[in-house]
Motif scaffolding. Structure first.
Motif, PDB file in Angstrom:
ATOM      1  N   ASN A  60       0.875  -1.200  -0.002  1.00  0.00           N
ATOM      2  CA  ASN A  60      -0.058  -0.231   0.152  1.00  0.00           C
ATOM      3  C   ASN A  60       0.895   1.254  -0.029  1.00  0.00           C
ATOM      4  N   ASP A  61       2.102   1.117   0.243  1.00  0.00           N
ATOM      5  CA  ASP A  61       2.881   2.361   0.294  1.00  0.00           C
ATOM      6  C   ASP A  61       3.840   2.642  -0.998  1.00  0.00           C
ATOM      7  N   ILE A  62       3.720   1.496  -1.863  1.00  0.00           N
ATOM      8  CA  ILE A  62       4.221   1.793  -3.140  1.00  0.00           C
ATOM      9  C   ILE A  62       3.443   2.485  -4.181  1.00  0.00           C
ATOM     10  N   PRO A  63       3.493   3.346  -4.697  1.00  0.00           N
ATOM     11  CA  PRO A  63       2.577   4.025  -5.557  1.00  0.00           C
ATOM     12  C   PRO A  63       2.254   3.052  -6.685  1.00  0.00           C
ATOM     13  N   GLY A  64       0.960   3.235  -7.281  1.00  0.00           N
ATOM     14  CA  GLY A  64       0.533   2.126  -8.224  1.00  0.00           C
ATOM     15  C   GLY A  64       1.368   2.185  -9.630  1.00  0.00           C
ATOM     16  N   LEU A  65       1.667   3.385 -10.182  1.00  0.00           N
ATOM     17  CA  LEU A  65       2.429   3.654 -11.195  1.00  0.00           C
ATOM     18  C   LEU A  65       3.755   3.011 -11.144  1.00  0.00           C
ATOM     19  N   ILE A  66       4.307   2.825  -9.968  1.00  0.00           N
ATOM     20  CA  ILE A  66       5.625   2.418  -9.803  1.00  0.00           C
ATOM     21  C   ILE A  66       5.629   1.060  -9.738  1.00  0.00           C
ATOM     22  N   ARG A  67       4.526   0.345  -9.113  1.00  0.00           N
ATOM     23  CA  ARG A  67       4.147  -0.976  -9.159  1.00  0.00           C
ATOM     24  C   ARG A  67       3.999  -1.756 -10.448  1.00  0.00           C
ATOM     25  N   LEU A  68       3.153  -0.833 -11.210  1.00  0.00           N
ATOM     26  CA  LEU A  68       3.048  -1.465 -12.819  1.00  0.00           C
ATOM     27  C   LEU A  68       4.128  -1.237 -13.687  1.00  0.00           C
ATOM     28  N   THR A  69       5.138  -0.114 -13.524  1.00  0.00           N
ATOM     29  CA  THR A  69       6.377  -0.109 -13.912  1.00  0.00           C
ATOM     30  C   THR A  69       7.429  -1.048 -13.677  1.00  0.00           C
ATOM     31  N   VAL A  70       7.337  -1.610 -12.523  1.00  0.00           N
ATOM     32  CA  VAL A  70       8.359  -2.778 -12.049  1.00  0.00           C
ATOM     33  C   VAL A  70       7.601  -4.037 -12.696  1.00  0.00           C
ATOM     34  N   HIS A  71       6.478  -3.816 -12.825  1.00  0.00           N
ATOM     35  CA  HIS A  71       5.785  -5.434 -13.109  1.00  0.00           C
ATOM     36  C   HIS A  71       6.136  -5.396 -14.780  1.00  0.00           C
ATOM     37  N   GLY A  72       5.980  -4.302 -15.629  1.00  0.00           N
ATOM     38  CA  GLY A  72       6.311  -4.285 -16.750  1.00  0.00           C
ATOM     39  C   GLY A  72       7.726  -4.587 -17.276  1.00  0.00           C
ATOM     40  N   LEU A  73       8.843  -4.169 -16.321  1.00  0.00           N
ATOM     41  CA  LEU A  73      10.004  -4.380 -16.610  1.00  0.00           C
ATOM     42  C   LEU A  73      10.458  -5.851 -16.292  1.00  0.00           C
ATOM     43  N   LEU A  74       9.827  -6.460 -15.395  1.00  0.00           N
ATOM     44  CA  LEU A  74       9.987  -7.848 -15.125  1.00  0.00           C
ATOM     45  C   LEU A  74       9.431  -8.441 -16.269  1.00  0.00           C
ATOM     46  N   ILE A  75       8.429  -8.248 -17.036  1.00  0.00           N
ATOM     47  CA  ILE A  75       7.994  -8.972 -18.043  1.00  0.00           C
ATOM     48  C   ILE A  75       8.916  -8.926 -19.172  1.00  0.00           C
ATOM     49  N   THR A  76       9.459  -7.531 -19.388  1.00  0.00           N
ATOM     50  CA  THR A  76      10.404  -7.062 -20.397  1.00  0.00           C
ATOM     51  C   THR A  76      11.594  -7.875 -20.157  1.00  0.00           C
ATOM     52  N   GLY A  77      12.196  -8.046 -18.862  1.00  0.00           N
ATOM     53  CA  GLY A  77      13.477  -8.549 -18.649  1.00  0.00           C
ATOM     54  C   GLY A  77      13.519 -10.224 -19.018  1.00  0.00           C
ATOM     55  N   ILE A  78      12.265 -10.837 -18.585  1.00  0.00           N
ATOM     56  CA  ILE A  78      12.086 -12.232 -18.861  1.00  0.00           C
ATOM     57  C   ILE A  78      12.010 -12.502 -20.269  1.00  0.00           C
ATOM     58  N   ALA A  79      11.275 -11.687 -20.912  1.00  0.00           N
ATOM     59  CA  ALA A  79      11.109 -11.902 -22.364  1.00  0.00           C
ATOM     60  C   ALA A  79      12.364 -11.828 -23.117  1.00  0.00           C
ATOM     61  N   ALA A  80      13.378 -10.867 -22.600  1.00  0.00           N
ATOM     62  CA  ALA A  80      14.737 -10.733 -23.072  1.00  0.00           C
ATOM     63  C   ALA A  80      15.359 -11.799 -22.950  1.00  0.00           C
ATOM     64  N   GLY A  81      15.319 -12.554 -21.762  1.00  0.00           N
ATOM     65  CA  GLY A  81      15.924 -13.540 -21.322  1.00  0.00           C
ATOM     66  C   GLY A  81      15.713 -15.132 -22.249  1.00  0.00           C
ATOM     67  N   ILE A  82      14.295 -15.034 -22.569  1.00  0.00           N
ATOM     68  CA  ILE A  82      13.803 -16.068 -23.602  1.00  0.00           C
ATOM     69  C   ILE A  82      14.532 -16.009 -24.890  1.00  0.00           C
ATOM     70  N   PHE A  83      14.377 -14.707 -25.143  1.00  0.00           N
ATOM     71  CA  PHE A  83      15.141 -14.718 -26.550  1.00  0.00           C
ATOM     72  C   PHE A  83      16.274 -14.912 -26.801  1.00  0.00           C
ATOM     73  N   LEU A  84      17.236 -14.610 -25.772  1.00  0.00           N
ATOM     74  CA  LEU A  84      18.645 -14.545 -25.682  1.00  0.00           C
ATOM     75  C   LEU A  84      19.034 -16.514 -25.479  1.00  0.00           C
ATOM     76  N   LEU A  85      17.898 -17.242 -24.848  1.00  0.00           N
ATOM     77  CA  LEU A  85      18.192 -18.552 -24.957  1.00  0.00           C
ATOM     78  C   LEU A  85      17.415 -19.259 -26.047  1.00  0.00           C
ATOM     79  N   GLN A  86      16.718 -18.723 -26.869  1.00  0.00           N
ATOM     80  CA  GLN A  86      16.035 -19.076 -27.934  1.00  0.00           C
ATOM     81  C   GLN A  86      17.068 -20.108 -28.939  1.00  0.00           C
ATOM     82  N   PRO A  87      18.183 -19.580 -29.233  1.00  0.00           N
ATOM     83  CA  PRO A  87      18.986 -20.595 -30.155  1.00  0.00           C
ATOM     84  C   PRO A  87      19.788 -21.830 -29.679  1.00  0.00           C
ATOM     85  N   ARG A  88      19.626 -21.712 -28.091  1.00  0.00           N
ATOM     86  CA  ARG A  88      20.472 -22.971 -27.387  1.00  0.00           C
ATOM     87  C   ARG A  88      19.567 -24.127 -27.062  1.00  0.00           C
TER      88      ARG A  88
END
Length: 389
Positions: A60-88
């Protein structure tokens, strides 16, 4: 490979000492440090739970926009990891990539709920599920390799269908029969797609898993329908005529799907799956026409359906499936003995009779299993049938 098995084979004269040594060396090279991986998994789980606890304590102390931003960054980071692992290939290219893909899909599903919480919006459950299914299905189906992803996609598909069904039934007291027939046939459509794509895909194991989960969901749904005393008692509503219309439409849809599956796959597995669909269509339609509350009638429909599955298992050499069929039919006979019992004496006699029939079924099933659904190695060499459904 178990050391005890190698020793037993060696003592039985099936292999010589040199072969046993080569097997041990081969298995030693392929062995994985399960203890080490278990510790790493426990450590990762502890870190994840700790992060969740920290975030939850200060949510409740974390602003909603910051929570959504972190959530979106986590999605982006994991998607990037999947892309890097794709040829392996190997452990990183398959197992770790599938785990990351699973986490990405879960984060994507929770993002919609998070978004609604921050902006105080609401919508029927099926809408975010359908959005998630539309956005993530291409990624899951094009990149996924293992059972974890195929199961997740099937759960998402069926969850969306069930959520939409519940919402639609709340909106109207008289849903069209064609809608109910289509929405309850989703596992059949998924099964046809899986068999079709499998013929053209290089990831045949993945699509076989999708088809297996779809077939399992279909069998479970038909079984639950037969356990209930008709569709009305199963919670679909409508008059007897409506129920007959639904199962009549299903009869046409499932029969057409069976014909298409037979055309796509004329091997033993394709014929068996088509037979299960046709049997389910006929038996479900007959059960709805009967509309009987008699335990013997309902049990007969139930066991007829599972007998069709048993025949399919024997025909395709699905040994484990056939043994499961025997167990389920035997259990249904025991339940029937209680349903038919009117007093303690008849209950005891019914149990004795059910026990005798169960033992007889087990003996006959064992002989059939040995003769027509032998172990996998024997199946490949002698009968040329397929082990996996």
């Amino acid at each position: 490979m178990s050391e005890r098995k190698i020793t037993n084979w060696l003592n039985a004269g099936l292999i010589d000492a040199d072969t046993a040594l080569r097997i041990r060396e081969f298995e030693a090279d392929r062995s994985r440090p399960l203890g080490l991986w278990s510790l790493i998994g426990l450590g990762a789980l502890a870190i994840g739970l700790g992060l969740i606890s920290v975030v939850a304590a200060n949510w409740n102390d974390i602003p909603g926009l910051i929570r959504l931003t972190v959530h979106g960054l986590l999605i982006t980071g994991i998607a990037a990891g999947i892309f890097l692992l794709q040829p392996r290939e190997g452990l990183l290219g398959i197992y770790l990539k599938d785990v990351l893909l699973f986490i990405l899909a879960i984060l994507g599903a929770t993002f919609f709920g998070h978004l609604g919480q921050v902006y105080q919006t609401s919508s029927p459950l099926w809408q975010p599920l359908a959005t998630w299914l539309f956005l993530f299905s291409p990624l899951l189906l094009l990149v996924g390799r293992g059972w974890l992803i195929s199961l997740l996609w099937m759960v998402g598909l069926l969850g969306t269908a069930i959520a939409h069904l519940g919402w639609y039934l709340d909106q109207t007291n008289d849903p069209p029969s064609i809608y109910l027939a289509l929405i309850t046939s989703m596992p059949v459509f998924a099964l046809v797609v899986a068999i079709f794509v499998k013929k053209m895909s290089s990831r045949q194991v993945f699509w076989k898993q999708v088809g297996t989960f779809a077939l399992a969901a279909f069998v479970a749904a038909v079984t639950l329908k037969l356990i209930a005393d008709g569709l009305t008692k199963a919670g679909f509503g409508g008059s007897e005529g409506d129920l007959n219309d639904i199962t009549a439409i299903q009869l046409g849809l499932w029969s057409a799907a069976a014909l298409l599956i037979y055309i796509l796959n004329r091997k033993a597995s394709g014929i068996s799956v088509a037979a299960v669909l046709v049997a389910a269509a006929i038996i479900s339609f007959g059960s709805s026409l009967a509309q009987s509350d008699e335990p013997l009638v309902n049990a007969t429909f139930f066991m007829a359906f599972w007998a069709a599955i048993g025949w399919s298992a024997i025909y395709s050499g699905w040994r484990n499936v056939f043994q499961t069929v025997v167990a389920i039919v035997s259990l249904r006979l025991i339940i029937l003995s209680f349903e038919l019992a009117s007093d303690l004496l008849s209950s005891g006699l019914g149990l004795i009779l059910a026990g005798v029939i169960t033992i007889a079924i087990a003996v006959v099933a064992f002989r059939f299993s040995r003769a027509f659904a032998p172990a996998k190695a024997i199946t490949v060499e002698t009968t040329h049938k397929e082990e996996d459904p």
